[in-house]
Design a protein around this motif. Structure first.
Motif, PDB file in Angstrom:
ATOM      1  N   TYR A  67      66.153  -5.250  -6.274  1.00 23.10           N
ATOM      2  CA  TYR A  67      66.255  -5.041  -4.827  1.00 23.10           C
ATOM      3  C   TYR A  67      65.916  -3.595  -4.464  1.00 23.10           C
ATOM      4  CZ  TYR A  67      70.761  -2.917  -5.963  1.00 23.10           C
ATOM      5  OH  TYR A  67      71.738  -2.112  -6.507  1.00 23.10           O
ATOM      6  N   ARG A  68      65.358  -3.415  -3.288  1.00 22.76           N
ATOM      7  CA  ARG A  68      64.963  -2.086  -2.823  1.00 22.76           C
ATOM      8  C   ARG A  68      66.059  -1.444  -1.978  1.00 22.76           C
ATOM      9  NH1 ARG A  68      59.915  -0.094  -3.479  1.00 22.76           N
ATOM     10  NH2 ARG A  68      58.285  -1.498  -4.197  1.00 22.76           N
ATOM     11  N   VAL A 107      70.890 -13.301  -3.070  1.00 22.38           N
ATOM     12  CA  VAL A 107      70.789 -12.814  -4.444  1.00 22.38           C
ATOM     13  C   VAL A 107      72.179 -12.624  -5.041  1.00 22.38           C
ATOM     14  CG1 VAL A 107      70.156 -10.821  -5.873  1.00 22.38           C
ATOM     15  CG2 VAL A 107      68.537 -11.715  -4.195  1.00 22.38           C
ATOM     16  N   LEU A 108      73.062 -11.986  -4.297  1.00 25.30           N
ATOM     17  CA  LEU A 108      74.411 -11.723  -4.795  1.00 25.30           C
ATOM     18  C   LEU A 108      75.151 -13.026  -5.072  1.00 25.30           C
ATOM     19  CD1 LEU A 108      76.403  -9.473  -5.463  1.00 25.30           C
ATOM     20  CD2 LEU A 108      77.185  -9.554  -3.092  1.00 25.30           C
ATOM     21  N   SER A 120      68.996  -5.204 -10.733  1.00 27.11           N
ATOM     22  CA  SER A 120      68.879  -3.746 -10.732  1.00 27.11           C
ATOM     23  C   SER A 120      68.248  -3.304  -9.423  1.00 27.11           C
ATOM     24  CB  SER A 120      68.030  -3.269 -11.910  1.00 27.11           C
ATOM     25  OG  SER A 120      67.789  -1.865 -11.834  1.00 27.11           O
ATOM     26  N   SER A 121      68.543  -2.083  -9.021  1.00 28.77           N
ATOM     27  CA  SER A 121      67.813  -1.508  -7.895  1.00 28.77           C
ATOM     28  C   SER A 121      66.423  -1.108  -8.368  1.00 28.77           C
ATOM     29  CB  SER A 121      68.551  -0.283  -7.341  1.00 28.77           C
ATOM     30  OG  SER A 121      68.471   0.799  -8.255  1.00 28.77           O
ATOM     31  N   LEU A 192      75.910  -4.983  -4.678  1.00 27.75           N
ATOM     32  CA  LEU A 192      74.748  -5.184  -5.543  1.00 27.75           C
ATOM     33  C   LEU A 192      74.743  -4.171  -6.682  1.00 27.75           C
ATOM     34  CD1 LEU A 192      72.034  -5.803  -2.804  1.00 27.75           C
ATOM     35  CD2 LEU A 192      72.774  -7.474  -4.508  1.00 27.75           C
ATOM     36  N   LYS A 193      75.056  -2.913  -6.370  1.00 22.71           N
ATOM     37  CA  LYS A 193      75.115  -1.882  -7.413  1.00 22.71           C
ATOM     38  C   LYS A 193      76.203  -2.202  -8.428  1.00 22.71           C
ATOM     39  CE  LYS A 193      73.266   2.164  -4.965  1.00 22.71           C
ATOM     40  NZ  LYS A 193      72.762   1.491  -3.746  1.00 22.71           N
TER      41      LYS A 193
END
Length: 202
Positions: A67-68, A107-108, A120-121, A192-193
């Protein structure tokens, strides 16, 4: 299925689970690649919204979710020239933020439910050799390294000087709504992180 020039397919995304013709397209797509390759993959952000039907058809598979930074995505779309264009660009930026939230919420949810997931970012994967090695271990094979940090428009850890100005302008146009949206996005980005640390093949 993956051609962005097919608006009819995009329009059917929300109803993909109940649309037999779309399921047939996906089954044909998967069957063809299974016949040609032992290992294969594809990249399509819309899979964030349609994953349940892919999951039922793919069989054994792994998920790679990158993800951005939402600020980077937002700034790319909300920058404008004169006042008229600027307001239109800010409106477009707000729509992109909502899309970022919807896509990455999906996504999560998948990462929480599935076992074979890597998340990952984009920044972390781009700048960290350790993260790139983690991806290689997850896939189970050596990877060629195409990363080029000099081509990336958002340098790691550095906030673009236009961020604060565009956020102020967004508050002028959208009021409190944009602040509430940013609060939701900030919280999702944190989650997300957190999952990026532990989500790996089991």
């Amino acid at each position: 299925i993956l051609k962005p020039s097919e608006p009819s397919f995009v329009a059917r995304l929300c109803d993909v689970k109940s649309n037999e013709s779309v399921r047939d397209e996906i089954e044909s797509f998967v069957s063809g690649l299974n016949h040609q390759h032992c290992s294969w993959g594809f990249k399509d952000p819309r899979t964030c919204l349609t994953y349940p039907v892919w999951r039922d058809i793919l069989g054994s598979h792994k998920i790679i979710a990158v993800y951005r930074n939402p600020y980077e995505v937002w700034l790319r779309y909300c920058s404008g020239g004169n006042v008229k264009r600027g307001i239109k660009a800010l409106s477009r930026g707000q729509m992109v933020l909502r899309a970022w939230y919807e896509y990455n919420s999906s996504v999560l949810n998948v990462v929480r439910e599935q076992q074979n997931c890597y998340i990952s970012s984009f920044d972390n994967l781009l700048y960290s050799d350790r993260e790139f090695e983690r991806l290689s271990r997850f896939i189970g094979r050596p990877l060629s390294d195409p990363r080029d940090i000099h081509s990336h428009r958002n340098r790691a850890g550095k906030e673009h000087p236009a961020y604060s100005y565009q956020k102020k302008m967004s508050r002028v146009v959208f009021g409190r709504d944009i602040d509430l949206l940013w609060q939701e996005i900030t919280e999702l980005d944190k989650q997300l992180k957190d999952h990026s640390i532990g989500a790996i093949s089991k």
